[in-house]
Scaffold this active site. Structure first.
Site, PDB file in Angstrom:
ATOM      1  N   GLY A   1      -4.888  -4.263 -12.131  1.00  0.00           N
ATOM      2  CA  GLY A   1      -4.341  -2.972 -12.543  1.00  0.00           C
ATOM      3  C   GLY A   1      -4.799  -2.575 -13.929  1.00  0.00           C
TER       4      GLY A   1
ATOM      5  CB  CYS B   1      -0.909   0.015   1.221  1.00  0.00           C
ATOM      6  SG  CYS B   1      -1.919   1.503   1.289  1.00  0.00           S
TER       7      CYS B   1
END
Lengths: 255, 311
Positions: free
Chosen positions: B242, B130
């Site tokens: 993604g 993250c």
């Protein structure tokens, strides 16, 4: 009324999931003045929107994140929005030919009537496109409204928003916020929707916090409460504007 | 007849489409969709040992062909997740991948132990990447990745995915470290670290300055990472995430080597998209006379889509 169908097909909605499905909305009428537009859209299914609720809207051209737009009114399959002609989506709504297709989903957000106390009457303060949900509230629930103060930065045609007093906020002149503070008195509530600067000035000028509610804006992601993109921090912790707002009690904000 | 089913990570996924961690929250808002049509799996928002409020707003900003987010792992914490969220998740007819993270080895080990034992947890995804929390994402280097994955796999036998950052020169050594320590597979990739600046003020737009870029803009980056990992680890389960926003990008992700494909930002915009992609994928495979989705996976390494076709 003539509607030309757009290119994109609408997927068949899954049963029970209308809330999550895009539906086609065709631009049917528009009034423009002073950099603003009132756009009326015909939607495929009844919108059932309440004052203070909003639709998520998008076009084929983007942007990637859909935009929340407050309802100016909703009747059956017809909804109206008040938009400033800036930004990709709003500018398209203000300029595209009638019949142009947009996609909308919703309505989302807590209706204003459900978010405020019913034991008092309210001064409504709207700035710019923030006038939309308050005018809707005034029309739908006049019993809650003591008076209204609606301000725009530029002069608009007389019939732009019929039966609505509009203050043109020219430099050095009183604003809608000034007017609201002038008529407010103890015991009344206040509901405001507009630019953050206007809300800050109201917060600074009000001697009481109780019964005061501000509609806040943050960049929104999903609109249905999952992504936590539109959070504002309150005294009680984070609050999602899409599902817990957009109206927030001033005493929770700590302003 | 086209078979979309995927058997990986000890699970039978009805199809290869997953909700990736973050944008769909804990998936509960989408329950009506899950109950109407099958979806491969749901990856939850990342759970941490203690509740996290997340980063101050603004947390989201548009970017060309995508968006930048700085949510900051807002979540109710492990105890609340187990008591309130997981029981509801168990009702959803899909594979549940539980994303988790902790700031140190002890935290990761403790969480993996507890989550791995909890009923309804099918797969664990260790978030090592993250970009929106304090410190460097662990998967920016192999040593940190190795240490944390080792701690997790020591504590549980539940299949563990290591979710890695794309912000590295070479993802393969980091992936190798995770796999050597017992990760059952890889999730590639998390968001790309990015920045936007408000032009009228000259200040960063997001309150925490940096954010994670997602959306169509990062598809080529994610594809490259998935391709590199598939080439290096031909048998390892890979979840490709993604920039998947439509059928075309989903196909590319599969062809690069993704056994399972996660949808992130796009589900924020269009909640029905993952379910619609399953239908479109099936139709595409049928038209190409490819009988199983699994034949498509990694075909870019084997000479292209023609070798998938079965007569």
């Amino acid at each position: 009324m003539s509607i030309s169908k757009g290119r994109r097909r609408t997927a068949t909605p899954v049963a029970g999931s209308f809330f999550l499905c895009w539906q086609a909305a065709y631009l049917d009428r528009r009034r423009q003045s002073g950099g603003y537009a009132v756009v009326e859209l015909i939607v495929e299914r009844e919108a059932r929107g309440q004052p203070g609720q909003f639709l998520m809207a998008r076009t084929e051209c983007g942007p990637a994140l859909p935009r929340p737009l407050s309802l100016l009114w909703a009747e059956g399959k017809r909804v109206a929005l008040l938009v400033k002609d800036e930004g990709q989506l709003r500018a398209r709504m203000a300029e595209a030919p009638l019949g142009t297709r947009f996609d909308v989903r919703g309505p989302y957000g807590v209706p204003y009537r459900d978010a405020v106390e019913h034991s008092r009457r309210y001064v409504l303060v709207g700035g710019g496109s923030g006038i939309a949900p308050l005018r809707f509230l005034w029309q739908r629930h006049p019993e809650l409204v003591e008076s209204v103060a609606f301000g725009l930065r530029h002069t608009v045609d007389e019939n732009f928003l019929p039966d609505t007093p509009l203050l043109i906020e020219e430099l050095g002149q009183p604003t809608a916020g000034d007017q609201a503070l002038h008529v407010w008195r103890p015991g009344l509530g206040l509901i405001a929707c507009g630019p953050r600067e206007m809300l800050r000035q109201l917060a600074a000028g009000l001697p009481e916090r109780k019964g005061v509610y501000f509609a806040l804006e943050e960049r929104m992601g999903c609109g249905y409460g999952a992504c936590q993109g539109c959070v504002v921090m309150t005294r009680d912790g984070p609050l999602r504007l899409c599902t817990d707002g957009p109206l927030v009690a001033l005493d929770r904000l700590g302003w | 007849m086209v078979d979309l089913a995927v058997s990986r990570l000890g699970q039978s996924f009805a199809n290869p489409v997953l909700l990736s961690s973050g944008p769909a929250g804990f998936g509960l808002e989408l329950a009506p969709l899950f109950r109407s049509k099958p979806l491969g799996g749901l990856t939850t928002k990342t759970v941490t040992p203690s509740p996290r409020q997340g980063n101050p707003p603004p947390r989201l900003v548009d970017a060309p062909a995508g968006a930048l987010n700085s949510i900051g792992l807002a979540n109710p914490g492990l105890d609340e997740f187990l008591a309130q969220v997981l029981p509801e998740l168990r009702e959803l007819p899909t594979v549940r991948l539980i994303s988790f993270a902790a700031s140190d080895v002890q935290g990761v080990e403790a969480m993996a132990g507890v989550l791995g034992e909890a009923a309804g947890v099918d797969v664990l995804e260790l978030n090592l990447s993250c970009p929106n929390v304090e410190g460097r994402p662990p998967s920016w280097d192999s040593a940190s990745t190795r240490e944390l994955v080792r701690a997790a796999t020591r504590a549980t036998c539940t299949p563990l995915l290591a979710k890695l950052s794309p912000d590295v020169t070479d993802v393969v050594p980091v992936a190798a470290a995770a796999l050597e320590e017992g990760a059952a597979g890889l999730t590639l990739v998390n968001t790309v670290r990015g920045l936007r600046i408000q032009r009228d003020t000259g200040r960063p737009t997001l309150a925490r300055m940096w954010g994670g870029l997602s959306g169509a803009a990062i598809l080529p980056i994610a594809l490259a990472r998935v391709f590199e990992a598939r080439r290096a680890f031909p048998e390892v389960p890979i979840v490709g995430v993604g920039g998947v926003t439509d059928l075309g990008s989903l196909l590319e992700m599969a062809m690069a080597g993704a056994d399972l494909v996660g949808i992130g930002l796009a589900v924020m915009c269009d909640p029905e998209l993952p379910w619609r992609l399953c239908v479109e994928l099936k139709q595409w495979l049928c038209r190409r006379r490819i009988s199983r989705y699994s034949q498509l996976v990694g075909c870019a390494h084997r000479g292209g889509v023609d070798v998938c076709r079965t007569c």
